[in-house]
Scaffold this motif. Structure first.
Motif, PDB file in Angstrom:
ATOM      1  N   GLY A 150      58.124  -7.701  41.129  1.00  0.00           N
ATOM      2  CA  GLY A 150      58.887  -8.924  40.941  1.00  0.00           C
ATOM      3  C   GLY A 150      60.301  -8.782  41.453  1.00  0.00           C
ATOM      4  N   THR A 151      60.835  -7.560  41.408  1.00  0.00           N
ATOM      5  CA  THR A 151      62.177  -7.298  41.944  1.00  0.00           C
ATOM      6  C   THR A 151      62.214  -7.606  43.431  1.00  0.00           C
ATOM      7  N   ILE A 152      61.232  -7.077  44.151  1.00  0.00           N
ATOM      8  CA  ILE A 152      61.190  -7.320  45.595  1.00  0.00           C
ATOM      9  C   ILE A 152      60.733  -8.740  45.891  1.00  0.00           C
ATOM     10  N   VAL A 188      60.897   2.600  39.643  1.00  0.00           N
ATOM     11  CA  VAL A 188      61.071   2.498  41.088  1.00  0.00           C
ATOM     12  C   VAL A 188      59.975   1.641  41.706  1.00  0.00           C
ATOM     13  N   ASN A 189      60.266   1.096  42.878  1.00  0.00           N
ATOM     14  CA  ASN A 189      59.308   0.331  43.679  1.00  0.00           C
ATOM     15  C   ASN A 189      59.266   0.960  45.060  1.00  0.00           C
ATOM     16  N   LEU A 190      58.388   1.945  45.188  1.00  0.00           N
ATOM     17  CA  LEU A 190      58.340   2.772  46.392  1.00  0.00           C
ATOM     18  C   LEU A 190      57.102   2.469  47.224  1.00  0.00           C
ATOM     19  N   VAL A 235      66.185  -0.635  47.842  1.00  0.00           N
ATOM     20  CA  VAL A 235      66.888   0.552  47.374  1.00  0.00           C
ATOM     21  C   VAL A 235      66.152   1.124  46.171  1.00  0.00           C
ATOM     22  N   ASN A 236      65.966   2.435  46.160  1.00  0.00           N
ATOM     23  CA  ASN A 236      65.346   3.100  45.016  1.00  0.00           C
ATOM     24  C   ASN A 236      66.203   4.283  44.585  1.00  0.00           C
ATOM     25  N   ILE A 237      66.348   4.433  43.271  1.00  0.00           N
ATOM     26  CA  ILE A 237      67.248   5.427  42.698  1.00  0.00           C
ATOM     27  C   ILE A 237      66.443   6.411  41.855  1.00  0.00           C
ATOM     28  N   PRO A 238      66.664   7.727  42.030  1.00  0.00           N
ATOM     29  CA  PRO A 238      65.915   8.732  41.270  1.00  0.00           C
ATOM     30  C   PRO A 238      66.422   8.839  39.828  1.00  0.00           C
ATOM     31  N   PRO A 239      65.761   9.628  38.993  1.00  0.00           N
ATOM     32  CA  PRO A 239      66.263   9.855  37.632  1.00  0.00           C
ATOM     33  C   PRO A 239      67.672  10.464  37.686  1.00  0.00           C
ATOM     34  N   LEU A 240      68.558   9.969  36.831  1.00  0.00           N
ATOM     35  CA  LEU A 240      69.944  10.444  36.805  1.00  0.00           C
ATOM     36  C   LEU A 240      70.242  11.029  35.430  1.00  0.00           C
ATOM     37  N   ASP A 241      70.782  12.252  35.421  1.00  0.00           N
ATOM     38  CA  ASP A 241      71.090  12.929  34.165  1.00  0.00           C
ATOM     39  C   ASP A 241      72.565  12.857  33.799  1.00  0.00           C
ATOM     40  N   ASN A 242      73.393  12.426  34.752  1.00  0.00           N
ATOM     41  CA  ASN A 242      74.828  12.337  34.509  1.00  0.00           C
ATOM     42  C   ASN A 242      75.425  11.363  35.507  1.00  0.00           C
ATOM     43  N   ASP A 243      76.749  11.251  35.514  1.00  0.00           N
ATOM     44  CA  ASP A 243      77.399  10.293  36.411  1.00  0.00           C
ATOM     45  C   ASP A 243      77.734  10.884  37.774  1.00  0.00           C
ATOM     46  N   ALA A 256      65.182   1.521  39.877  1.00  0.00           N
ATOM     47  CA  ALA A 256      65.645   2.810  39.380  1.00  0.00           C
ATOM     48  C   ALA A 256      64.597   3.465  38.503  1.00  0.00           C
ATOM     49  N   SER A 257      64.882   4.699  38.093  1.00  0.00           N
ATOM     50  CA  SER A 257      63.902   5.511  37.381  1.00  0.00           C
ATOM     51  C   SER A 257      64.128   5.584  35.881  1.00  0.00           C
ATOM     52  N   ASN A 258      65.161   4.909  35.375  1.00  0.00           N
ATOM     53  CA  ASN A 258      65.460   5.039  33.950  1.00  0.00           C
ATOM     54  C   ASN A 258      64.580   4.145  33.089  1.00  0.00           C
ATOM     55  N   ASP A 259      64.531   4.460  31.803  1.00  0.00           N
ATOM     56  CA  ASP A 259      63.729   3.699  30.857  1.00  0.00           C
ATOM     57  C   ASP A 259      64.379   2.355  30.536  1.00  0.00           C
ATOM     58  N   ARG A 260      63.555   1.450  30.061  1.00  0.00           N
ATOM     59  CA  ARG A 260      64.023   0.119  29.692  1.00  0.00           C
ATOM     60  C   ARG A 260      65.038   0.197  28.548  1.00  0.00           C
TER      61      ARG A 260
END
Length: 348
Positions: free
Chosen positions: A152-154, A141-143, A222-230, A172-176
């Motif tokens: 670099g995203t922003i 995330v870039n908060l 836009v920033n997205i938290p960790p997601l465990d499912n869809d 987003a919060s997921n791993d590479r």
């Protein structure tokens, strides 16, 4: 709908729409082989949009708005994930998709290469350039305002906004993960892409015919938290400041080395609210609570008109020539006549 991004206020706010598809330039500081970006690319194309990726040949996180063009005409080493071999041109396409471009430069440089080289030469039907620029989704995330200057995203998004192109930065919060390792649709990269797509699609579909997706000078973070499912996470209107973090230089007594860490308590300086709606929750707080944050920013960094600004200028008012604030001071007239020219240097 078709949007145009011709420079100028009239062109930006009065644009002809020809279809339900938008022309989207996609970038990402994690490189053109990012699993997040490739999944968003897939979803946008499946929705009928025309999408072109122009992203770094290698991972380029943390470059901010640095615009660095390669001095080599060819890659001196293989690209990310060995998609393109060493010796290939410094700018080119993925061997399996001619709409996915790489460039051996920083994220912001890729934005300019996309706008000034790739699209004009190879997408001539994009007469007015892309309708929307999207960066990401980033890995991480870039908060908050501090990271805003480093990302670099922003930075690549800011570059697009400076060129009158509506820009949306997504982190987003997921791993590479490499795009080749995304084997199915039940994984964090796809879940992240779906959340990203929902925001981008809503901006496009909610734009009335004849308007630009964003006003001139506006961008979206836009920033997205960790997601465990869809399962779709909730989305909130936010601001950059508010519970935001900033860094300190943390010294390790054993190694004698420095690393970054968060400043505690959270400094008031990075969370001062002078512009916008100060009642909105900060994006850091929302994402930490499991929500998707949507913040707006503008390229106008001028201080607000208030007593503090007046006081600060007042401290050096004796230095100013002519009447203050009317734009017609003696100094301004000299500059307009070319009698006194500022020396402008490019900072990298």
């Amino acid at each position: 709908m078709r949007f145009s991004t011709v420079s100028g206020l009239v062109a930006a706010l009065s644009l002809a729409c020809a279809s339900n598809a938008a022309r989207i330039l996609l970038n990402n500081d994690d490189g053109f082989g990012s699993g997040n970006t490739r999944e968003l690319y897939r979803l946008l194309k499946e929705a009928g949009h025309e999408v072109v990726i122009v992203a770094p040949a290698t991972q380029q996180s943390g470059q901010g708005g640095l615009t660095e063009f390669t001095t080599e005409a060819n890659l001196t080493a293989p690209s990310q994930y060995d998609i393109v071999p060493a010796g290939a041109p410094s700018v080119g396409t993925d061997p399996n998709d001619s709409n996915i471009w790489y460039y051996n430069g920083t994220p912001a440089a890729c934005t300019f290469v996309g706008l000034d080289y790739v699209i004009p030469r190879y997408y001539k039907d994009w007469k007015y350039g892309p309708d929307v620029f999207v960066a990401g989704p980033n890995f991480g995330v870039n908060l908050g305002p501090f990271v805003f200057t480093l990302s670099g995203t922003i930075g690549s998004t800011y570059a697009a906004v400076s060129r009158s192109v509506p820009g949306i930065a997504i982190s987003a919060s997921n791993d590479r993960i490499a795009y080749s390792d995304v084997k199915n649709t039940s994984n964090p990269a796809t879940w992240t892409a779906k959340a990203s797509f929902k925001v981008v699609q809503e901006f496009i579909e909610s734009t009335p015919e004849g308007q630009s997706v964003l006003p001139l000078g506006y961008g979206v973070n836009v920033n997205i938290p960790p997601l465990d499912n869809d399962e779709e996470p909730p989305i909130y209107q936010t601001r950059l400041t508010g519970e935001a973090d900033t860094d300190i230089a943390a010294y390790d007594e054993e190694t004698g080395l420095f690393d970054w860490d968060f400043a505690l308590p959270k400094p008031a300086g990075v969370n001062a609210c002078w512009n916008g709606d100060c009642s909105l929750p900060g994006e850091t707080w929302i994402v930490n609570g499991g929500g998707v944050s949507v913040s707006l920013f503008t390229v106008d960094y001028d201080a607000p008109t208030n007593v503090y600004t007046t006081d600060v200028f007042g401290k050096v008012s004796a230095l100013f020539e002519g009447p203050k604030g009317n734009g017609t001071s003696a100094g301004s007239k000299k500059l307009k006549r070319g009698l006194a020219r500022p020396i402008i240097k490019r900072h990298q």
